[in-house]
Motif scaffolding. Structure first.
Motif, PDB file in Angstrom:
ATOM      1  N   THR A 232      -5.246 -24.276  22.193  1.00 45.72           N
ATOM      2  CA  THR A 232      -4.012 -23.549  22.505  1.00 45.72           C
ATOM      3  C   THR A 232      -2.783 -24.292  21.996  1.00 45.72           C
ATOM      4  OG1 THR A 232      -4.053 -24.590  24.701  1.00 45.72           O
ATOM      5  CG2 THR A 232      -4.986 -22.375  24.503  1.00 45.72           C
ATOM      6  N   ARG A 233      -2.770 -25.633  22.141  1.00 48.57           N
ATOM      7  CA  ARG A 233      -1.627 -26.388  21.634  1.00 48.57           C
ATOM      8  C   ARG A 233      -1.526 -26.263  20.118  1.00 48.57           C
ATOM      9  NH1 ARG A 233      -3.176 -30.342  25.588  1.00 48.57           N
ATOM     10  NH2 ARG A 233      -4.329 -31.479  23.997  1.00 48.57           N
ATOM     11  N   GLU A 234      -2.656 -26.372  19.424  1.00 49.31           N
ATOM     12  CA  GLU A 234      -2.650 -26.238  17.961  1.00 49.31           C
ATOM     13  C   GLU A 234      -2.211 -24.842  17.539  1.00 49.31           C
ATOM     14  OE1 GLU A 234      -2.870 -27.524  14.138  1.00 49.31           O
ATOM     15  OE2 GLU A 234      -3.065 -28.699  15.978  1.00 49.31           O
ATOM     16  N   LEU A 235      -2.674 -23.815  18.266  1.00 47.50           N
ATOM     17  CA  LEU A 235      -2.297 -22.432  17.953  1.00 47.50           C
ATOM     18  C   LEU A 235      -0.802 -22.223  18.170  1.00 47.50           C
ATOM     19  CD1 LEU A 235      -3.246 -19.631  17.136  1.00 47.50           C
ATOM     20  CD2 LEU A 235      -3.799 -19.166  19.514  1.00 47.50           C
ATOM     21  N   GLN A 236      -0.270 -22.761  19.268  1.00 47.02           N
ATOM     22  CA  GLN A 236       1.160 -22.630  19.521  1.00 47.02           C
ATOM     23  C   GLN A 236       1.967 -23.374  18.453  1.00 47.02           C
ATOM     24  OE1 GLN A 236       2.605 -24.944  22.656  1.00 47.02           O
ATOM     25  NE2 GLN A 236       4.614 -23.994  22.764  1.00 47.02           N
ATOM     26  N   HIS A 237       1.506 -24.581  18.070  1.00 45.28           N
ATOM     27  CA  HIS A 237       2.202 -25.347  17.029  1.00 45.28           C
ATOM     28  C   HIS A 237       2.196 -24.586  15.706  1.00 45.28           C
ATOM     29  CE1 HIS A 237       3.760 -28.819  14.940  1.00 45.28           C
ATOM     30  NE2 HIS A 237       2.750 -28.788  14.103  1.00 45.28           N
ATOM     31  N   SER A 238       1.074 -23.948  15.370  1.00 45.73           N
ATOM     32  CA  SER A 238       0.988 -23.169  14.131  1.00 45.73           C
ATOM     33  C   SER A 238       1.949 -21.992  14.156  1.00 45.73           C
ATOM     34  CB  SER A 238      -0.446 -22.673  13.937  1.00 45.73           C
ATOM     35  OG  SER A 238      -0.535 -21.869  12.787  1.00 45.73           O
ATOM     36  N   VAL A 239       2.045 -21.295  15.315  1.00 44.93           N
ATOM     37  CA  VAL A 239       2.968 -20.155  15.435  1.00 44.93           C
ATOM     38  C   VAL A 239       4.412 -20.624  15.293  1.00 44.93           C
ATOM     39  CG1 VAL A 239       3.855 -18.416  17.027  1.00 44.93           C
ATOM     40  CG2 VAL A 239       1.407 -18.726  16.794  1.00 44.93           C
ATOM     41  N   GLN A 240       4.748 -21.769  15.910  1.00 47.19           N
ATOM     42  CA  GLN A 240       6.110 -22.290  15.792  1.00 47.19           C
ATOM     43  C   GLN A 240       6.437 -22.657  14.339  1.00 47.19           C
ATOM     44  OE1 GLN A 240       6.305 -25.516  18.576  1.00 47.19           O
ATOM     45  NE2 GLN A 240       6.771 -24.200  20.327  1.00 47.19           N
ATOM     46  N   GLU A 241       5.473 -23.248  13.616  1.00 47.10           N
ATOM     47  CA  GLU A 241       5.707 -23.581  12.213  1.00 47.10           C
ATOM     48  C   GLU A 241       5.957 -22.314  11.381  1.00 47.10           C
ATOM     49  OE1 GLU A 241       2.461 -25.900  10.817  1.00 47.10           O
ATOM     50  OE2 GLU A 241       3.256 -27.800  11.600  1.00 47.10           O
ATOM     51  N   LEU A 242       5.174 -21.257  11.654  1.00 52.72           N
ATOM     52  CA  LEU A 242       5.379 -19.998  10.931  1.00 52.72           C
ATOM     53  C   LEU A 242       6.758 -19.409  11.222  1.00 52.72           C
ATOM     54  CD1 LEU A 242       1.898 -18.247  11.255  1.00 52.72           C
ATOM     55  CD2 LEU A 242       3.028 -18.955   9.155  1.00 52.72           C
ATOM     56  N   LEU A 332      -3.289 -15.011  18.612  1.00 51.28           N
ATOM     57  CA  LEU A 332      -3.802 -14.894  17.242  1.00 51.28           C
ATOM     58  C   LEU A 332      -3.209 -13.673  16.533  1.00 51.28           C
ATOM     59  CD1 LEU A 332      -7.563 -15.842  17.755  1.00 51.28           C
ATOM     60  CD2 LEU A 332      -5.847 -17.165  16.557  1.00 51.28           C
ATOM     61  N   ASN A 333      -3.073 -12.563  17.245  1.00 47.05           N
ATOM     62  CA  ASN A 333      -2.445 -11.380  16.657  1.00 47.05           C
ATOM     63  C   ASN A 333      -0.993 -11.651  16.300  1.00 47.05           C
ATOM     64  OD1 ASN A 333      -4.761  -9.783  16.840  1.00 47.05           O
ATOM     65  ND2 ASN A 333      -4.293  -9.149  18.927  1.00 47.05           N
ATOM     66  N   GLU A 334      -0.294 -12.377  17.179  1.00 49.52           N
ATOM     67  CA  GLU A 334       1.086 -12.750  16.867  1.00 49.52           C
ATOM     68  C   GLU A 334       1.151 -13.616  15.614  1.00 49.52           C
ATOM     69  OE1 GLU A 334       4.876 -15.119  18.921  1.00 49.52           O
ATOM     70  OE2 GLU A 334       2.964 -14.865  20.001  1.00 49.52           O
ATOM     71  N   LYS A 335       0.213 -14.561  15.501  1.00 49.36           N
ATOM     72  CA  LYS A 335       0.181 -15.406  14.307  1.00 49.36           C
ATOM     73  C   LYS A 335      -0.112 -14.572  13.062  1.00 49.36           C
ATOM     74  CE  LYS A 335      -2.166 -19.394  12.294  1.00 49.36           C
ATOM     75  NZ  LYS A 335      -3.230 -20.418  12.482  1.00 49.36           N
ATOM     76  N   LYS A 336      -1.014 -13.584  13.178  1.00 54.94           N
ATOM     77  CA  LYS A 336      -1.337 -12.727  12.032  1.00 54.94           C
ATOM     78  C   LYS A 336      -0.106 -11.960  11.564  1.00 54.94           C
ATOM     79  CE  LYS A 336      -4.405  -8.966  10.638  1.00 54.94           C
ATOM     80  NZ  LYS A 336      -5.454  -8.015  11.096  1.00 54.94           N
ATOM     81  N   LYS A 337       0.675 -11.409  12.509  1.00 50.58           N
ATOM     82  CA  LYS A 337       1.883 -10.674  12.150  1.00 50.58           C
ATOM     83  C   LYS A 337       2.902 -11.595  11.486  1.00 50.58           C
ATOM     84  CE  LYS A 337       1.470  -7.225  15.843  1.00 50.58           C
ATOM     85  NZ  LYS A 337       2.084  -6.681  17.085  1.00 50.58           N
ATOM     86  N   LEU A 338       3.031 -12.829  12.005  1.00 46.70           N
ATOM     87  CA  LEU A 338       3.965 -13.780  11.409  1.00 46.70           C
ATOM     88  C   LEU A 338       3.542 -14.163   9.989  1.00 46.70           C
ATOM     89  CD1 LEU A 338       4.654 -16.129  14.469  1.00 46.70           C
ATOM     90  CD2 LEU A 338       6.200 -14.432  13.479  1.00 46.70           C
ATOM     91  N   VAL A 339       2.238 -14.303   9.777  1.00 49.83           N
ATOM     92  CA  VAL A 339       1.731 -14.626   8.430  1.00 49.83           C
ATOM     93  C   VAL A 339       2.041 -13.490   7.464  1.00 49.83           C
ATOM     94  CG1 VAL A 339      -0.352 -14.992   7.067  1.00 49.83           C
ATOM     95  CG2 VAL A 339      -0.055 -16.223   9.201  1.00 49.83           C
ATOM     96  N   GLU A 340       1.829 -12.239   7.913  1.00 47.26           N
ATOM     97  CA  GLU A 340       2.139 -11.091   7.057  1.00 47.26           C
ATOM     98  C   GLU A 340       3.631 -11.032   6.750  1.00 47.26           C
ATOM     99  OE1 GLU A 340       0.629  -7.780   9.176  1.00 47.26           O
ATOM    100  OE2 GLU A 340      -1.483  -8.195   8.729  1.00 47.26           O
ATOM    101  N   GLU A 341       4.467 -11.269   7.768  1.00 44.78           N
ATOM    102  CA  GLU A 341       5.908 -11.242   7.547  1.00 44.78           C
ATOM    103  C   GLU A 341       6.336 -12.352   6.594  1.00 44.78           C
ATOM    104  OE1 GLU A 341      10.075 -11.502  10.147  1.00 44.78           O
ATOM    105  OE2 GLU A 341       8.115 -11.586  11.128  1.00 44.78           O
ATOM    106  N   TYR A 342       5.753 -13.535   6.752  1.00 42.91           N
ATOM    107  CA  TYR A 342       6.112 -14.652   5.873  1.00 42.91           C
ATOM    108  C   TYR A 342       5.670 -14.374   4.422  1.00 42.91           C
ATOM    109  CZ  TYR A 342       6.303 -19.392   4.017  1.00 42.91           C
ATOM    110  OH  TYR A 342       6.567 -20.483   3.250  1.00 42.91           O
ATOM    111  N   SER A 343       4.481 -13.795   4.257  1.00 44.64           N
ATOM    112  CA  SER A 343       4.000 -13.454   2.910  1.00 44.64           C
ATOM    113  C   SER A 343       4.916 -12.431   2.253  1.00 44.64           C
ATOM    114  CB  SER A 343       2.577 -12.917   2.998  1.00 44.64           C
ATOM    115  OG  SER A 343       1.708 -13.868   3.553  1.00 44.64           O
TER     116      SER A 343
END
Length: 350
Positions: A232-242, A332-343
Motif C-alpha cells: 500500500t505504501r509503494e502504491l500510494q508513493h507511485s500514485v503521488q509520483e504520477l 489501482l484504478n486511480e493509478k491506471k487513470k493517472l497513467v492514461e492522463e499522463y500518457s
C-alpha cells in the motif's frame, strides 16, 4: 529615415524652384516654353508642399503614438513591479508552508513508528497470553483426568479392602490367596502408573507441536501484514509520483503555450524589465496557484485516509479480504487513470 531624406530633397527642390521663380519674375520671359516650364514647376512645387504638409501631419501622429506607447510601458513596468513584490511574498509563504509541512510529516512519521512498535508489543503480549491460556487449559484437563483416575483407584481400593475384610472374617484359609491378590493389585498400580506417565509424555509432545504450529501461523500473519503495508505504501508513493509528473507536464504545456503566444522579443523585454534571465522568468510563470495547492492538500488527505482504512482492515476481525481487495483495486484504478492522463499529456506535449 528614407522618408526624412525624401522630404529634405523635396525641400531643397522647393527652395531651388523658389529661387528660379524669383529670377524668372525679375527678367522678362524669353519665350513661351519658359512660361510653360515655370507653370509645371509651380504645379510640382504645390504638390510638394501638399506632400510635405501630409508628412508633417504623419510625423506629429507618430510622435503622439510614441508618447502613448512610452506611457503604456511605464504603466506596465509599474504593474510588473507590483506583481514581482506579490510573487516574492507568495514564495516566502510557500517556503514557510513547506517547512511546516515537512516538520509535520517528520512528527507524524515518528508517531507512526512509535505506534507500530507499541502494536507489535501488544500483539506479542496477546500471543503469549493466548499460549499461556492454552497451556493452562491443557493442564486443567490433565488434572481433571488424573483426579478422576485417582477417584477410580480409591473406589477400587475400598472395594478390595471390604472384600478382604469379609474374606478375612469368613475364610481365614484364603489368606495366601489374598496376599497374591495384593501383589496383583500392586502390579496393576505400577502398570497404570507407567501408562499414565506415557500418556502425560505424549500429551506434552502434542502440546509442543500445537504451540510450534501456532507460532508459525502468527509469523505468517505478521509477514502478510508487513507485505500488505509495504504494498500500500509503494502504491500510494507511485500514485503521488504520477500526480507530480502530471502537474509538471501541465505546467510545461502552459509555459509552452505562453511562449507561443509571446514573441522572443517580448519574452526578452519582460525579462530585462524584471532584471532576470529568461529561465528565471519561466520559473516565475510556473509558480503554483492557491487552487492547485488546495487540490494537492486534498489529495494528500485522501491518501492518508486510504492508508488509515487499510490499517483498520488489517486490525479488524475476520473476514476482511474482500474489503481489502476492493480498497487496493480502487487505488489501482486511480493509478491506471493517472497513467492514461499522463500518457495523453506527454503525447500532446511532444
Amino acid at each position: 529615415q528614407q522618408e526624412k531624406e525624401d522630404l529634405q530633397g523635396k525641400l531643397k527642390l522647393r527652395e531651388h524652384l523658389s529661387r528660379t521663380a524669383g529670377k524668372s519674375e525679375a527678367t522678362p520671359a524669353p519665350s513661351k516654353n519658359v512660361d510653360l516650364e515655370m507653370k509645371q514647376l509651380q504645379w510640382k512645387l504645390k504638390n510638394s508642399n501638399n506632400e510635405i504638409t501630409k508628412q508633417s501631419t504623419t510625423i506629429k501622429s507618430l510622435k503622439n503614438e510614441v508618447q502613448e506607447k512610452e506611457e503604456r510601458i511605464r504603466e506596465l513596468q509599474a504593474k510588473i513591479s507590483r506583481f514581482e513584490r506579490d510573487l516574492n511574498m507568495k514564495r516566502h509563504l510557500i517556503e514557510d508552508l513547506r517547512s511546516r509541512l515537512k516538520a509535520n510529516q517528520e512528527n507524524e512519521k515518528t508517531s507512526n513508528e512509535t505506534l507500530e512498535s507499541l502494536e507489535r508489543k501488544v500483539k506479542a503480549l496477546a500471543g503469549d497470553c493466548s499460549n499461556k491460556k492454552t497451556s493452562i487449559d491443557s493442564l486443567k484437563q490433565r488434572l481433571n483426568v488424573a483426579t478422576k483416575e485417582k477417584s477410580q483407584y480409591e473406589q477400587m481400593y475400598h472395594k478390595a479392602k471390604d472384600e478382604l475384610e469379609k474374606k478375612d472374617l469368613k475364610l481365614t484359609n484364603l489368606e495366601s490367596k489374598m496376599i497374591e491378590t495384593e501383589c496383583a493389585m500392586t502390579e496393576l498400580e505400577t502398570t497404570a502408573s507407567q501408562q499414565l506417565h506415557g500418556l502425560a509424555k505424549q500429551s506434552g509432545q502434542a502440546l509442543e507441536t500445537v504451540q510450534k504450529k501456532l507460532l508459525l501461523t502468527n509469523d505468517k500473519v505478521e509477514e502478510f501484514m508487513t507485505f500488505v503495508k509495504a504494498l500500500t505504501r509503494e502504491l500510494q508513493h507511485s500514485v503521488q509520483e504520477l500526480r507530480t509528473k502530471i502537474k509538471q507536464a501541465k505546467k510545461m504545456g502552459e509555459v509552452r503555450a505562453c511562449k507561443k503566444g509571446l514573441s522572443q522579443e517580448s519574452v526578452q523585454l519582460a525579462a530585462s524589465i524584471l532584471n532576470v534571465s529568461t529561465t528565471d522568468l519561466e520559473e516565475i510563470l510556473e509558480v503554483e496557484d492557491d487552487e492547485e495547492t488546495a487540490k494537492t492538500k486534498m489529495e494528500f488527505e485522501k491518501d492518508k485516509e486510504w492508508l488509515q482504512y487499510i490499517q483498520q482492515l488489517l486490525e479488524a476481525q475476520f473476514p476482511f479480504a474482500s474489503y481489502l481487495m476492493d480498497a487496493i483495486l480502487e487505488k489501482l484504478n486511480e493509478k491506471k487513470k493517472l497513467v492514461e492522463e499522463y500518457s495523453s499529456l506527454i503525447k500532446h506535449t511532444v
